[in-house]
Design a protein around this motif. Structure first.
Motif, PDB file in Angstrom:
ATOM      1  N   GLY A 151       0.798  -1.222   0.000  1.00  0.00           N
ATOM      2  CA  GLY A 151       0.000   0.000   0.000  1.00  0.00           C
ATOM      3  C   GLY A 151       0.827   1.267   0.000  1.00  0.00           C
ATOM      4  N   PHE A 152       2.050   1.229  -0.544  1.00  0.00           N
ATOM      5  CA  PHE A 152       2.931   2.395  -0.526  1.00  0.00           C
ATOM      6  C   PHE A 152       3.383   2.763  -1.932  1.00  0.00           C
ATOM      7  CE2 PHE A 152       3.243   1.202   3.903  1.00  0.00           C
ATOM      8  CZ  PHE A 152       3.404   2.421   4.556  1.00  0.00           C
ATOM      9  N   ILE A 153       3.507   4.077  -2.164  1.00  0.00           N
ATOM     10  CA  ILE A 153       4.088   4.603  -3.388  1.00  0.00           C
ATOM     11  C   ILE A 153       5.245   5.524  -3.006  1.00  0.00           C
ATOM     12  CG2 ILE A 153       1.949   4.469  -4.703  1.00  0.00           C
ATOM     13  CD1 ILE A 153       1.540   7.440  -4.213  1.00  0.00           C
ATOM     14  N   ALA A 154       6.041   5.912  -3.990  1.00  0.00           N
ATOM     15  CA  ALA A 154       7.200   6.761  -3.726  1.00  0.00           C
ATOM     16  C   ALA A 154       6.795   8.226  -3.681  1.00  0.00           C
ATOM     17  CB  ALA A 154       8.265   6.534  -4.785  1.00  0.00           C
ATOM     18  N   SER A 155       7.418   8.978  -2.776  1.00  0.00           N
ATOM     19  CA  SER A 155       7.212  10.424  -2.699  1.00  0.00           C
ATOM     20  C   SER A 155       8.542  11.085  -2.360  1.00  0.00           C
ATOM     21  CB  SER A 155       6.165  10.770  -1.637  1.00  0.00           C
ATOM     22  OG  SER A 155       6.637  10.443  -0.345  1.00  0.00           O
ATOM     23  N   GLY A 156       8.618  12.380  -2.586  1.00  0.00           N
ATOM     24  CA  GLY A 156       9.844  13.104  -2.285  1.00  0.00           C
ATOM     25  C   GLY A 156      10.836  13.057  -3.433  1.00  0.00           C
ATOM     26  N   PRO A 157      11.982  13.735  -3.286  1.00  0.00           N
ATOM     27  CA  PRO A 157      12.998  13.773  -4.355  1.00  0.00           C
ATOM     28  C   PRO A 157      13.675  12.428  -4.548  1.00  0.00           C
ATOM     29  CG  PRO A 157      13.831  14.813  -2.356  1.00  0.00           C
ATOM     30  CD  PRO A 157      12.386  14.531  -2.104  1.00  0.00           C
ATOM     31  N   GLU A 158      14.318  12.249  -5.699  1.00  0.00           N
ATOM     32  CA  GLU A 158      14.968  10.977  -6.040  1.00  0.00           C
ATOM     33  C   GLU A 158      16.076  10.619  -5.055  1.00  0.00           C
ATOM     34  OE1 GLU A 158      14.683   8.510  -8.280  1.00  0.00           O
ATOM     35  OE2 GLU A 158      12.766   9.301  -8.955  1.00  0.00           O
ATOM     36  N   ASP A 159      16.796  11.628  -4.542  1.00  0.00           N
ATOM     37  CA  ASP A 159      17.918  11.346  -3.640  1.00  0.00           C
ATOM     38  C   ASP A 159      17.494  11.134  -2.195  1.00  0.00           C
ATOM     39  OD1 ASP A 159      17.086  13.925  -3.291  1.00  0.00           O
ATOM     40  OD2 ASP A 159      19.090  14.789  -3.124  1.00  0.00           O
ATOM     41  N   ASN A 160      16.200  11.289  -1.913  1.00  0.00           N
ATOM     42  CA  ASN A 160      15.716  11.053  -0.553  1.00  0.00           C
ATOM     43  C   ASN A 160      14.243  10.641  -0.612  1.00  0.00           C
ATOM     44  OD1 ASN A 160      15.623  10.904   2.256  1.00  0.00           O
ATOM     45  ND2 ASN A 160      15.218  13.081   2.500  1.00  0.00           N
ATOM     46  N   GLN A 161      13.990   9.476  -1.211  1.00  0.00           N
ATOM     47  CA  GLN A 161      12.620   9.008  -1.379  1.00  0.00           C
ATOM     48  C   GLN A 161      12.000   8.591  -0.050  1.00  0.00           C
ATOM     49  OE1 GLN A 161      13.195   5.913  -4.346  1.00  0.00           O
ATOM     50  NE2 GLN A 161      12.348   7.248  -5.931  1.00  0.00           N
ATOM     51  N   GLN A 162      10.694   8.825   0.046  1.00  0.00           N
ATOM     52  CA  GLN A 162       9.937   8.443   1.238  1.00  0.00           C
ATOM     53  C   GLN A 162       8.729   7.609   0.827  1.00  0.00           C
ATOM     54  OE1 GLN A 162       9.283  12.509   2.712  1.00  0.00           O
ATOM     55  NE2 GLN A 162      10.463  11.973   4.514  1.00  0.00           N
TER      56      GLN A 162
ATOM     57  N   SER B  49       9.705  -5.182   5.801  1.00  0.00           N
ATOM     58  CA  SER B  49       9.259  -5.472   7.168  1.00  0.00           C
ATOM     59  C   SER B  49       8.543  -4.281   7.799  1.00  0.00           C
ATOM     60  CB  SER B  49      10.457  -5.879   8.032  1.00  0.00           C
ATOM     61  OG  SER B  49      11.436  -4.854   8.054  1.00  0.00           O
ATOM     62  N   LYS B  50       9.088  -3.065   7.613  1.00  0.00           N
ATOM     63  CA  LYS B  50       8.487  -1.875   8.214  1.00  0.00           C
ATOM     64  C   LYS B  50       7.218  -1.456   7.473  1.00  0.00           C
ATOM     65  CE  LYS B  50      12.755  -0.058  10.189  1.00  0.00           C
ATOM     66  NZ  LYS B  50      13.684   1.114  10.305  1.00  0.00           N
ATOM     67  N   LEU B  51       7.208  -1.650   6.166  1.00  0.00           N
ATOM     68  CA  LEU B  51       6.017  -1.289   5.393  1.00  0.00           C
ATOM     69  C   LEU B  51       4.853  -2.225   5.712  1.00  0.00           C
ATOM     70  CD1 LEU B  51       7.631  -0.554   1.897  1.00  0.00           C
ATOM     71  CD2 LEU B  51       7.069   1.061   3.723  1.00  0.00           C
ATOM     72  N   SER B  52       5.141  -3.508   5.804  1.00  0.00           N
ATOM     73  CA  SER B  52       4.086  -4.475   6.139  1.00  0.00           C
ATOM     74  C   SER B  52       3.595  -4.280   7.569  1.00  0.00           C
ATOM     75  CB  SER B  52       4.600  -5.903   5.945  1.00  0.00           C
ATOM     76  OG  SER B  52       5.701  -6.167   6.806  1.00  0.00           O
ATOM     77  N   ARG B  53       4.511  -3.860   8.471  1.00  0.00           N
ATOM     78  CA  ARG B  53       4.108  -3.605   9.858  1.00  0.00           C
ATOM     79  C   ARG B  53       3.123  -2.440   9.928  1.00  0.00           C
ATOM     80  NH1 ARG B  53       8.790  -2.051  12.195  1.00  0.00           N
ATOM     81  NH2 ARG B  53       9.525  -4.216  12.124  1.00  0.00           N
ATOM     82  N   HIS B  54       3.380  -1.403   9.120  1.00  0.00           N
ATOM     83  CA  HIS B  54       2.449  -0.261   9.080  1.00  0.00           C
ATOM     84  C   HIS B  54       1.075  -0.708   8.584  1.00  0.00           C
ATOM     85  CE1 HIS B  54       1.098   3.917   8.344  1.00  0.00           C
ATOM     86  NE2 HIS B  54       0.532   3.401   7.263  1.00  0.00           N
TER      87      HIS B  54
ATOM     88  N   LYS C 208      -0.012   8.975   4.742  1.00  0.00           N
ATOM     89  CA  LYS C 208       1.054   9.275   5.691  1.00  0.00           C
ATOM     90  C   LYS C 208       2.402   8.900   5.083  1.00  0.00           C
ATOM     91  CE  LYS C 208       2.714   8.310  10.368  1.00  0.00           C
ATOM     92  NZ  LYS C 208       2.471   7.557  11.629  1.00  0.00           N
ATOM     93  N   ALA C 209       3.351   9.840   5.142  1.00  0.00           N
ATOM     94  CA  ALA C 209       4.688   9.602   4.607  1.00  0.00           C
ATOM     95  C   ALA C 209       5.612   9.131   5.734  1.00  0.00           C
ATOM     96  CB  ALA C 209       5.241  10.866   3.967  1.00  0.00           C
ATOM     97  N   LEU C 210       6.319   8.032   5.498  1.00  0.00           N
ATOM     98  CA  LEU C 210       7.283   7.514   6.462  1.00  0.00           C
ATOM     99  C   LEU C 210       8.689   7.962   6.083  1.00  0.00           C
ATOM    100  CD1 LEU C 210       5.927   3.861   6.876  1.00  0.00           C
ATOM    101  CD2 LEU C 210       5.198   5.943   8.043  1.00  0.00           C
ATOM    102  N   SER C 211       9.648   7.722   6.954  1.00  0.00           N
ATOM    103  CA  SER C 211      11.025   8.128   6.699  1.00  0.00           C
ATOM    104  C   SER C 211      11.676   7.216   5.658  1.00  0.00           C
ATOM    105  CB  SER C 211      11.834   8.091   7.992  1.00  0.00           C
ATOM    106  OG  SER C 211      11.933   6.759   8.472  1.00  0.00           O
TER     107      SER C 211
END
Length: 252
Positions: A33-44, A62-67, A52-55
């Motif tokens: 359930g996640f897509i990419a956001s932010g600049p290419e050199d620091n994708q979130q 593992s962290k994406l599935s936990r969310h 909600k954007a994660l770090s």
């Protein structure tokens, strides 16, 4: 003092190393359930369910599935195609928003209304740019003047634009159909019936059309749910699979 500088130097080196090794988004992460956001050199990673954007450090399965498990347990067993469909809708909404920001409101509305008219009358997309647009400009210039005609010429009516408008209108209709299936206090609003029909176009390709009837504000409404090509055979199993797949994607 030397120990302090050594410690500060090691900390700086560690920070530099972390900056160099930024994690990258992978297309397979859409299944969480996640897509990419932010600049290419620091994708979130951006959750397309709660926005909600994660770090950047969270760009691991593992962290994406936990969310997903913790915050959206009802979506945990959804197929990858469901999230891919949500991703596509999110991208379309972003494009629509950009077009809203770039175009004056009245020109944008006129473009959508003309696309809707062409779709209803089953006319070619090119008619808007080659016939309708110039004809409107001529009439307006004669009756209202050159300045008004220039405004009419500013309405986007290219073939690609009209085609995109029709796709966006179709997507919005699907969203409206999907809204009927959301549970409400009125039990009748979640009821629907389905009718399917197989047809062949001019090139000999078989298509399956599905129409849905639902109750909205105590009135019956009929909508086209989908029109998809039957790429292999047209037996009962193929029809069932196509209907089942699209019903799941529409959350009915």
């Amino acid at each position: 003092m030397e120990k302090y500088f050594d410690k500060a130097s090691r900390s700086k080196q560690k920070e530099t190393t972390q900056q160099k090794h930024k994690r990258k988004y992978k297309e397979e992460y859409v299944q969480y359930g996640f897509i990419a956001s932010g600049p290419e050199d620091n994708q979130q990673p951006l959750c397309i369910i709660c926005n909600k954007a994660l770090s950047n450090e969270s760009l691991v399965p593992s962290k994406l599935s936990r969310h997903l498990e913790k915050n959206h347990p009802t979506f945990q067993n959804k197929p990858k195609g469901y999230f891919a469909n949500l991703k596509s809708q999110t991208n379309k909404q972003a494009k629509i928003m950009n077009s809203y920001l770039k175009l004056p409101e009245k020109r944008l509305i006129a473009s959508y209304k003309l696309a809707h008219l062409l779709a209803k009358r089953k006319k070619a997309h090119t008619d808007a740019e080659s016939v309708i647009g110039p004809a409107l400009a001529i009439v307006v210039e004669e009756m209202l003047g050159t300045a008004a005609a220039e405004k009419v010429r500013g309405v986007p009516l290219s073939d690609n634009t009209i085609s995109r408008r029709i796709e966006e209108l179709s997507s919005d209709l699907k969203d409206q159909v999907r809204e009927h299936s959301v549970a409400t206090d009125n039990k009748l609003s979640v009821l629907w019936s389905l009718q399917v029909d197989e047809s062949t176009d001019r090139t000999g390709k078989s298509h399956l059309l599905a129409f849905i009837r639902c109750i909205n504000n105590e009135t019956l409404e009929n909508e086209c749910l989908f029109c998809k090509e039957l790429k292999s055979t047209t037996n009962g199993e193929d029809i069932f699979k196509l209907v089942d797949e699209n019903i799941l994607l529409s959350e009915l």
